[in-house]
Write a protein that holds these residues in place. Structure first.
Motif, short mmCIF file in Angstrom:
data_model
loop_
_atom_site.label_atom_id
_atom_site.label_comp_id
_atom_site.label_asym_id
_atom_site.label_seq_id
_atom_site.Cartn_x
_atom_site.Cartn_y
_atom_site.Cartn_z
N GLU A 120 -5.38 -6.23 -8.56
CA GLU A 120 -6.25 -7.40 -8.52
C GLU A 120 -5.76 -8.42 -7.48
N ILE A 121 -4.45 -8.64 -7.42
CA ILE A 121 -3.90 -9.59 -6.45
C ILE A 121 -4.05 -9.04 -5.03
N LEU A 122 -3.79 -7.75 -4.88
CA LEU A 122 -3.93 -7.12 -3.58
C LEU A 122 -5.36 -7.21 -3.08
N ARG A 123 -6.29 -6.94 -3.96
CA ARG A 123 -7.71 -7.00 -3.58
C ARG A 123 -8.10 -8.43 -3.20
N ALA A 124 -7.66 -9.41 -3.99
CA ALA A 124 -7.98 -10.81 -3.68
C ALA A 124 -7.43 -11.21 -2.32
N ASN A 125 -6.24 -10.75 -2.00
CA ASN A 125 -5.65 -11.05 -0.70
C ASN A 125 -6.40 -10.37 0.43
N LEU A 126 -6.79 -9.12 0.21
CA LEU A 126 -7.54 -8.39 1.23
C LEU A 126 -8.88 -9.06 1.53
N LEU A 127 -9.49 -9.62 0.48
CA LEU A 127 -10.79 -10.27 0.67
C LEU A 127 -10.70 -11.54 1.51
N GLN A 128 -9.48 -12.04 1.69
CA GLN A 128 -9.31 -13.22 2.54
C GLN A 128 -9.43 -12.88 4.03
N VAL A 129 -9.34 -11.61 4.34
CA VAL A 129 -9.38 -11.19 5.75
C VAL A 129 -10.78 -10.68 6.07
N SER A 130 -11.45 -11.33 6.99
CA SER A 130 -12.80 -10.92 7.39
C SER A 130 -12.83 -10.28 8.77
N ASP A 131 -11.77 -10.48 9.55
CA ASP A 131 -11.72 -9.95 10.90
C ASP A 131 -11.58 -8.42 10.86
N THR A 132 -12.53 -7.70 11.44
CA THR A 132 -12.54 -6.24 11.36
C THR A 132 -11.36 -5.61 12.09
N LYS A 133 -10.94 -6.23 13.20
CA LYS A 133 -9.80 -5.68 13.93
C LYS A 133 -8.52 -5.80 13.11
N ALA A 134 -8.35 -6.94 12.44
CA ALA A 134 -7.18 -7.13 11.59
C ALA A 134 -7.18 -6.14 10.44
N LEU A 135 -8.35 -5.93 9.86
CA LEU A 135 -8.47 -4.97 8.76
C LEU A 135 -8.16 -3.56 9.23
N SER A 136 -8.64 -3.24 10.41
CA SER A 136 -8.38 -1.90 10.96
C SER A 136 -6.89 -1.67 11.15
N GLU A 137 -6.19 -2.69 11.68
CA GLU A 137 -4.74 -2.58 11.85
C GLU A 137 -4.03 -2.47 10.50
N LEU A 138 -4.61 -3.13 9.53
CA LEU A 138 -3.98 -3.19 8.21
C LEU A 138 -4.06 -1.86 7.46
N THR A 139 -4.99 -1.01 7.82
CA THR A 139 -5.11 0.27 7.11
C THR A 139 -3.81 1.06 7.12
N GLN A 140 -3.01 0.90 8.18
CA GLN A 140 -1.76 1.66 8.27
C GLN A 140 -0.74 1.24 7.22
N GLU A 141 -0.93 0.05 6.65
CA GLU A 141 -0.04 -0.39 5.58
C GLU A 141 -0.23 0.46 4.32
N PHE A 142 -1.33 1.22 4.28
CA PHE A 142 -1.65 2.02 3.09
C PHE A 142 -1.66 3.52 3.40
N ALA A 143 -1.03 3.90 4.50
CA ALA A 143 -1.07 5.30 4.95
C ALA A 143 -0.08 6.18 4.17
N PHE A 144 -0.31 6.26 2.85
CA PHE A 144 0.51 7.10 1.97
C PHE A 144 -0.42 8.00 1.17
N VAL A 145 0.04 9.17 0.83
CA VAL A 145 -0.79 10.11 0.06
C VAL A 145 -1.28 9.46 -1.23
N ASP A 146 -0.40 8.74 -1.93
CA ASP A 146 -0.77 8.17 -3.22
C ASP A 146 -1.67 6.95 -3.11
N SER A 147 -1.74 6.33 -1.93
CA SER A 147 -2.61 5.16 -1.77
C SER A 147 -3.78 5.47 -0.84
N LEU A 148 -4.23 6.70 -0.87
CA LEU A 148 -5.37 7.12 -0.06
C LEU A 148 -6.61 6.30 -0.39
N ALA A 149 -6.84 6.05 -1.67
CA ALA A 149 -8.02 5.27 -2.08
C ALA A 149 -7.95 3.84 -1.57
#
Length: 548
Positions: free
Chosen positions: A333-362
């Motif tokens: 819930e906290i992670l989602r709330a923080n993610l929703l603060q970012v609207s810039d698509t380029k920043a979000l695209s860069e941020l995807t690599q923070e979750f590049a783990f098999v268990d955090s695929l979703a």
């Protein structure tokens, strides 16, 4: 690095460093609840806390004040804990008899007044009530209308919101005697074209029910134009069932042109084709980038390649554990709330690599979806290697459900406190575990994605034994098997040789959430079957739903 991206990295670090080491409490107390952020996760633990017999009224009242969404379920639990004068005002007032309610202030009357009582009040009580509520214009208007000898006429002369509020407050018997009348279509058009959400919802319920046939018939030839797109669509279904195909097509076209929802847009386009058989409409539908049963139908019917994009995985992914607990609902819930603060698509695209783990695929797909503005369709199958599947059908149906229930997010909690990737209801956990031969299963185990998949698979097998077709299984999974049994037992839906079946029945399922859910799960199922090597003919699959 953008300012938004830098901000989120800071927030993520705070989350991982502070919450990442906090395990969920085995014993829930006020200190635990107060230490957690406001949201559905805390509401779930408050529900459990209020459910415990050992929880005192004093602690229950403290917990009640922490609730994010106060529901009847939570209010009922609190009411069991003590005397009415110790409860919050809203609950005290709701329990008062009418004579006691009249002695209270206006706020309390607003909480406790049952509008359905007004038509049967004595003149003395009615006068006292009118005097009390006079300062509240909205409530006073409703009292005036319901104390009239011509209630329906007064309702029709009011605004759409007031009409719907009164309608929703009446008992079913009152609705049948007061509302179920022949009404001039122009009067209904005037109210419907106000496009008030409550009136919209009311019209939808009436069209989908047979309980007010005279009112429903009055909607025919009303030529409403400004209601919500879905209400316009159902008005088209109402006209179609009355064999007014010209009016139906006009409504379907209006719904299509006014809808911003891709599913409803395709639904309305499909029905224009299905009624008119204009192949140009089918060709247009086949070009949709949205995956649903209507675009799938069009592509299969025309033997064309679908235009939608499907993503099944991301590579490369690390086998290491993600730096956050995927099974902690508070972290999500906290992670989602923080993610929703970012609207810039380029920043979000860069941020995807923070979750590049098999268990955090979703989680990676969640961020990627926002970064691409929902242009892609993610058909993931996380943790599939951890399950011994009996067939591709079973695997397809399980992931079709998981995709719709949670988008594969392991620690999700719904407003009804359904848990985890497969959104298992808490009251099902213990009996499922017993039938599966599992011991020491806790509710928190539903946040373990592998256990969740096993529980979901078990439940789907149970439902399939009774309901057979994936569409019916989806309805039962969402609305409950009892809901589907009662619906089918009426023998008014999925009737062989009735025109427009089974598509018509799929639009008439009485429970809105299950109606939409079934459509989406069925589309998911067909896509997953194809991804796993099986091509399913949609029309043939739907024919097996029909009964004599």
């Amino acid at each position: 690095m953008s300012r938004q991206f830098a901000l989120l990295r800071t927030l993520l670090c705070a989350l991982l460093c502070v919450l990442g080491t906090q395990a969920l409490a085995k014993n829930i107390d006020i200190a635990f609840l107060e230490s957690k952020p406001k949201g559905l996760a805390r509401d779930f633990y408050i529900w459990r806390f209020l459910s415990e017999e050992s929880t005192s009224l004093q602690d229950a009242l403290k917990a009640y004040e922490l609730i994010h969404r106060k529901t009847p379920k939570l209010k009922a639990l609190l009411e069991k804990k003590g005397m009415p004068n110790e409860l919050p005002k809203e609950l005290q007032c709701a329990r008062l008899e009418f004579s006691s309610l009249l002695t209270q202030d206006l706020e309390c009357i607003g909480y406790g007044l049952k509008l359905s009582q007004i038509p049967s009040l004595s003149p003395q009580n009615l006068k006292a009530l009118k005097d009390k509520v006079a300062p509240n214009k909205s409530l006073s208007t409703k009292v005036e209308i319901l104390s009239s000898k011509t209630i329906l006429t007064k309702m029709l002369q009011s605004d759409a919101k007031t009409f719907a509020q009164i309608y929703n407050a009446l008992t079913q018997k009152q609705k049948e005697s007061i509302i179920n009348q022949a009404i001039k279509p122009q009067r209904l058009k005037k109210l419907a074209d106000e496009n008030a959400p409550a009136f919209d919802k009311m019209l939808q319920g009436i069209i989908l029910s047979d309980s007010l046939p005279r009112f429903k018939k009055s909607l025919l030839n009303a030529h409403i134009t400004k209601a919500s797109p879905y209400t316009l669509f159902l008005l088209g279904i109402n006209e179609l069932m009355a064999k007014n195909t010209k009016n139906a097509l006009a409504y379907f076209k209006l719904a299509q042109s006014s809808s911003k929802d891709a599913l409803l847009h395709n639904k309305a386009l499909f029905w224009q084709y299905y009624v008119s058989k204009d192949k140009k409409l089918l060709t247009k539908l086949a070009q949709s980038s949205n995956i649903d049963i209507y675009s799938i139908y069009a592509a299969q019917k025309l033997h064309t390649t679908p235009q939608y994009t499907i993503i099944t995985d991301f590579t490369p992914l690390s086998e290491q554990k993600p730096p956050f607990d995927i099974q902690d609902p508070f972290e999500w819930e906290i992670l989602r709330a923080n993610l929703l603060q970012v609207s810039d698509t380029k920043a979000l695209s860069e941020l995807t690599q923070e979750f590049a783990f098999v268990d955090s695929l979703a989680h990676m797909a969640y961020v990627h979806n926002r970064a691409t503005k929902y242009q892609n369709n993610y058909f993931l199958s996380p943790f599939a290697q951890n399950i011994k599947w009996k067939s591709t059908h079973q695997k397809s149906l399980t992931y079709a459900i998981a995709r719709q229930e949670s988008n594969f997010l392991p620690a999700l909690i719904s407003t009804s406190y359904a848990l985890g990737m497969m959104q298992i209801m808490p009251f099902n956990v213990a009996p499922f575990a017993k039938s599966m031969g599992l011991e020491d299963i806790r509710l928190e185990d539903m946040f373990n994605p592998i256990i969740a998949l096993e529980f979901g698979r078990f439940y789907l097998e149970e439902l399939e034994r009774e309901f057979k077709n994936p569409l019916f299984v989806a309805y039962a999974y969402n609305g409950g098997p009892g809901f589907l049994r009662r619906t089918l037992a009426q023998k008014k839906l999925f009737i062989k040789k009735r025109k427009y079946e089974p598509w018509l029945s799929m639009e008439l399922i009485p429970y809105e959430e299950s109606r939409v859910y079934g459509l989406k799960v069925l589309a998911n199922y067909i896509v997953y079957q194809e991804l796993f090597g099986n091509n399913i003919a949609l029309e043939q699959l739907l024919k097996t739903t029909l009964i004599n």
